[in-house]
Motif scaffolding. Structure first.
Motif, mmCIF file in Angstrom:
data_model
loop_
_atom_site.group_PDB
_atom_site.id
_atom_site.type_symbol
_atom_site.label_atom_id
_atom_site.label_comp_id
_atom_site.label_asym_id
_atom_site.label_seq_id
_atom_site.Cartn_x
_atom_site.Cartn_y
_atom_site.Cartn_z
ATOM 1 N N VAL A 30 0.850 -1.186 0.000
ATOM 2 C CA VAL A 30 0.000 0.000 0.000
ATOM 3 C C VAL A 30 0.884 1.233 0.000
ATOM 4 C CG1 VAL A 30 -1.501 1.313 1.526
ATOM 5 C CG2 VAL A 30 -1.878 -1.111 1.219
ATOM 6 N N ALA A 32 0.709 5.227 0.904
ATOM 7 C CA ALA A 32 -0.121 6.287 1.515
ATOM 8 C C ALA A 32 0.551 7.621 1.195
ATOM 9 C CB ALA A 32 -0.288 6.034 3.004
ATOM 10 N N GLY A 33 1.360 8.147 2.137
ATOM 11 C CA GLY A 33 2.081 9.389 1.846
ATOM 12 C C GLY A 33 3.361 9.165 1.056
ATOM 13 N N GLY A 34 3.853 7.938 1.074
ATOM 14 C CA GLY A 34 5.059 7.590 0.311
ATOM 15 C C GLY A 34 6.363 8.061 0.930
ATOM 16 N N MET A 35 6.288 8.665 2.096
ATOM 17 C CA MET A 35 7.497 9.260 2.688
ATOM 18 C C MET A 35 8.512 8.201 3.135
ATOM 19 S SD MET A 35 7.465 12.574 2.608
ATOM 20 C CE MET A 35 6.952 12.228 0.935
ATOM 21 N N SER A 36 8.032 7.034 3.500
ATOM 22 C CA SER A 36 8.945 5.952 3.872
ATOM 23 C C SER A 36 9.111 4.969 2.717
ATOM 24 C CB SER A 36 8.408 5.203 5.102
ATOM 25 O OG SER A 36 8.375 6.064 6.199
ATOM 26 N N LEU A 37 7.991 4.627 2.079
ATOM 27 C CA LEU A 37 8.035 3.559 1.067
ATOM 28 C C LEU A 37 8.813 3.963 -0.193
ATOM 29 C CD1 LEU A 37 7.252 0.736 0.265
ATOM 30 C CD2 LEU A 37 5.010 1.580 -0.449
ATOM 31 N N GLY A 102 10.043 14.795 11.274
ATOM 32 C CA GLY A 102 10.752 15.165 10.052
ATOM 33 C C GLY A 102 10.740 16.655 9.770
ATOM 34 N N GLY A 110 3.271 12.725 4.948
ATOM 35 C CA GLY A 110 3.233 11.494 5.734
ATOM 36 C C GLY A 110 1.935 11.369 6.506
ATOM 37 N N THR A 111 1.453 10.125 6.662
ATOM 38 C CA THR A 111 0.177 9.887 7.334
ATOM 39 C C THR A 111 0.407 9.136 8.644
ATOM 40 O OG1 THR A 111 -0.158 7.729 6.278
ATOM 41 C CG2 THR A 111 -0.973 9.665 5.084
ATOM 42 N N ASP A 124 7.759 8.598 15.981
ATOM 43 C CA ASP A 124 7.188 9.378 17.091
ATOM 44 C C ASP A 124 5.781 8.937 17.474
ATOM 45 O OD1 ASP A 124 9.317 11.379 17.650
ATOM 46 O OD2 ASP A 124 9.013 11.833 15.534
ATOM 47 N N VAL A 167 -4.726 -0.384 7.963
ATOM 48 C CA VAL A 167 -5.156 0.411 9.117
ATOM 49 C C VAL A 167 -6.095 1.468 8.544
ATOM 50 C CG1 VAL A 167 -4.464 1.978 10.964
ATOM 51 C CG2 VAL A 167 -2.925 0.144 10.267
ATOM 52 N N LYS A 185 10.889 14.822 22.647
ATOM 53 C CA LYS A 185 11.865 14.042 21.890
ATOM 54 C C LYS A 185 13.159 14.819 21.813
ATOM 55 C CE LYS A 185 12.196 13.694 16.806
ATOM 56 N NZ LYS A 185 11.442 13.523 15.559
HETATM 57 C C1 LIG Z 1 13.317 12.743 5.815
HETATM 58 C C2 LIG Z 1 12.341 12.009 6.677
HETATM 59 C C3 LIG Z 1 12.307 12.293 8.022
HETATM 60 C C4 LIG Z 1 11.385 11.632 8.847
HETATM 61 N N1 LIG Z 1 11.379 11.921 10.169
HETATM 62 C C5 LIG Z 1 10.496 11.284 10.974
HETATM 63 C C6 LIG Z 1 10.466 11.566 12.357
HETATM 64 O O1 LIG Z 1 11.207 12.405 12.876
HETATM 65 N N2 LIG Z 1 9.558 10.888 13.112
HETATM 66 C C7 LIG Z 1 8.694 9.965 12.579
HETATM 67 O O2 LIG Z 1 7.894 9.397 13.307
HETATM 68 N N3 LIG Z 1 8.706 9.703 11.273
HETATM 69 C C8 LIG Z 1 9.582 10.320 10.460
HETATM 70 N N4 LIG Z 1 9.582 10.049 9.126
HETATM 71 C C9 LIG Z 1 8.635 9.054 8.603
HETATM 72 C C10 LIG Z 1 7.301 9.741 8.332
HETATM 73 O O3 LIG Z 1 6.597 9.841 9.541
HETATM 74 C C11 LIG Z 1 6.407 8.970 7.336
HETATM 75 O O4 LIG Z 1 5.324 9.756 7.068
HETATM 76 C C12 LIG Z 1 5.827 7.675 7.828
HETATM 77 O O5 LIG Z 1 6.800 6.831 8.345
HETATM 78 C C13 LIG Z 1 5.154 6.896 6.711
HETATM 79 O O6 LIG Z 1 3.954 7.479 6.398
HETATM 80 P P1 LIG Z 1 3.474 7.518 4.890
HETATM 81 O O7 LIG Z 1 2.046 7.887 4.888
HETATM 82 O O8 LIG Z 1 4.406 8.336 4.106
HETATM 83 O O9 LIG Z 1 3.579 5.958 4.495
HETATM 84 P P2 LIG Z 1 4.163 5.250 3.204
HETATM 85 O O10 LIG Z 1 5.588 5.616 3.014
HETATM 86 O O11 LIG Z 1 3.251 5.431 2.051
HETATM 87 O O12 LIG Z 1 4.054 3.738 3.703
HETATM 88 C C14 LIG Z 1 4.870 3.261 4.751
HETATM 89 C C15 LIG Z 1 4.538 1.777 4.996
HETATM 90 O O13 LIG Z 1 3.258 1.637 5.594
HETATM 91 C C16 LIG Z 1 2.371 0.890 4.752
HETATM 92 N N5 LIG Z 1 1.086 1.585 4.870
HETATM 93 C C17 LIG Z 1 0.847 2.895 4.625
HETATM 94 N N6 LIG Z 1 -0.399 3.217 4.984
HETATM 95 C C18 LIG Z 1 -0.975 2.080 5.450
HETATM 96 C C19 LIG Z 1 -2.251 1.769 5.983
HETATM 97 N N7 LIG Z 1 -3.208 2.710 6.143
HETATM 98 N N8 LIG Z 1 -2.500 0.488 6.377
HETATM 99 C C20 LIG Z 1 -1.537 -0.451 6.268
HETATM 100 N N9 LIG Z 1 -0.299 -0.236 5.779
HETATM 101 C C21 LIG Z 1 -0.021 1.033 5.380
HETATM 102 C C22 LIG Z 1 3.005 0.912 3.369
HETATM 103 O O14 LIG Z 1 2.674 -0.226 2.610
HETATM 104 C C23 LIG Z 1 4.491 0.937 3.729
HETATM 105 O O15 LIG Z 1 4.930 -0.364 4.039
HETATM 106 C C24 LIG Z 1 10.492 10.670 8.289
HETATM 107 C C25 LIG Z 1 10.518 10.413 6.918
HETATM 108 C C26 LIG Z 1 11.434 11.056 6.110
HETATM 109 C C27 LIG Z 1 11.445 10.763 4.646
#
Ligand SMILES: Cc1cc2nc3c(=O)[nH]c(=O)nc-3n(C[C@H](O)[C@H](O)[C@H](O)COP(=O)(O)OP(=O)(O)OC[C@H]3O[C@@H](n4cnc5c(N)ncnc54)[C@H](O)[C@@H]3O)c2cc1C
Length: 297
Positions: A30, A32-37, A102, A110-111, A124, A167, A185
């Motif tokens: 999946v 979502a925001g793509g910030m990690s994936l 971040g 990010g979500t 966090d 989720v 933190k």
């Molecule tokens: C530069 C940088 C700094 C950051 N700093 C921090 C920080 O200080 N603290 C912190 O907590 N985070 C930090 N993050 C992570 C950030 O919080 C991301 O938003 C978060 O980890 C992933 O959210 P996303 O919506 O982008 O998920 P995605 O990247 O789209 O997905 C992440 C994972 O979750 C799965 N997924 C996504 N949504 C769902 C769902 N609804 N149900 C089931 N599975 C799902 C995806 O398949 C994937 O495996 C940072 C990221 C970056 C790039």
């Protein structure tokens, strides 16, 4: 820095998304925001054959008080959670945490659901949902279930979610009378993940007795840790200097940090002691109606 080939789906409804996840189980991820994936895909650490983009599904980003709980859609992004008047009023520790994730881009994209599903040990949101005794509403084509935050985190980057499950909501119990909290933190530089993070939610009665306490520790173990021994020391007690010192000591023992580029294990245990004391102090001041900043130390 190019991802491996993948098929891209953008379902229009939740039902369609769940159907796709079931159909491509084991091969799909999946988005979502793509910030990690996305960074992981670019590094080819993640190579999903199918990507199911739920980021624009409607109705999954709400933040509302309902049936005595705060119901937060999994697609709620960090920035609106920091700014929501409802969140700031009811559970200020969530606004604290959202504000220190971040940088601006990460907070705008990010979500909360993505961050919890990612289960980064230094994330966090983990300690916050543990302190709040939140539940996660999870859906698959097979049906619905609720997972307590305490049961959700299984290992570093591993959760109780099945591969066809999403989720969809984070459900936070409505705070009891006078309950409030704080998240703190310490990071090496702005925008970094935590060296250690501590979340506290508490309620203290007029006699100064702690009636409700939740403590979550972040970045000091493979998963976020619910500091149950520290909670037990504080629950039902007056928050005297000696009790607070005992609780801080217990939380430091419950932490399981390792030495790494962010600091030694001993330093991180010290941080847990200090952050817990300080987060409790901020929560107490907030419970007296003071406006106190938290988030960053
Ligand atoms: C530069 C940088 C700094 C950051 N700093 C921090 C920080 O200080 N603290 C912190 O907590 N985070 C930090 N993050 C992570 C950030 O919080 C991301 O938003 C978060 O980890 C992933 O959210 P996303 O919506 O982008 O998920 P995605 O990247 O789209 O997905 C992440 C994972 O979750 C799965 N997924 C996504 N949504 C769902 C769902 N609804 N149900 C089931 N599975 C799902 C995806 O398949 C994937 O495996 C940072 C990221 C970056 C790039």
């Amino acid at each position: 820095m190019f991802p491996a080939r993948f098929d891209y789906f953008r379902p229009q409804t939740l039902e369609e998304a769940l159907g796709l996840l079931q159909e491509h189980q084991g091969e799909a991820k999946v988005l979502a925001g793509g910030m990690s994936l996305i960074p992981l895909m670019k590094l080819r650490v993640a190579k999903p054959a199918r990507l199911i983009d739920i980021g624009r599904l409607s109705g999954l980003d709400g933040i509302e008080a309902r049936d005595g709980e705060l119901a937060i859609g999994a697609l709620a992004r960090h920035a609106p959670l920091e700014e929501s008047p409802l969140v700031r009023e009811a559970v200020p520790l969530m606004a604290d945490a959202a504000g220190v994730i971040g940088d601006t881009q990460v907070r705008n994209w990010g979500t909360i659901g993505g961050a919890l599903a990612e289960a980064d040990p230094a994330g966090d949101w983990g300690p916050v949902v543990l302190a709040l005794n939140a539940r996660l509403r999870c859906l698959s084509a097979r049906g619905e279930r609720f997972i307590a935050a305490r049961e959700f985190f299984r290992d570093a980057y591993a959760t109780a979610l099945a591969s066809d499950e999403l989720v969809t909501q984070v459900l936070v119990p409505g705070p009891g009378p006078g309950a409030t909290g704080a998240y703190l933190k310490l990071e090496r530089k702005a925008g970094d993940f935590a060296i250690a993070g501590v979340a506290v939610q508490l309620a203290v009665d007029e006699q100064g007795v702690c009636r409700e306490i939740g403590i979550g520790l972040g970045a000091v173990g493979l998963t976020p840790i619910k500091a149950v021994q520290a909670e037990a020391i504080l629950r039902g007690q007056r928050l005297s200097e000696a009790t607070l010192a005992d609780a801080a000591e217990a939380a430091a023992r419950e932490a399981e940090p390792v030495s790494d580029i962010r600091g030694s294990a001993a330093f991180k245990r010290d941080l847990v002691r200090a952050l817990l004391r300080r987060a409790i102090e901020i929560a107490l001041r907030r419970s007296r109606g003071e406006q106190v900043e938290a988030g960053h130390v």
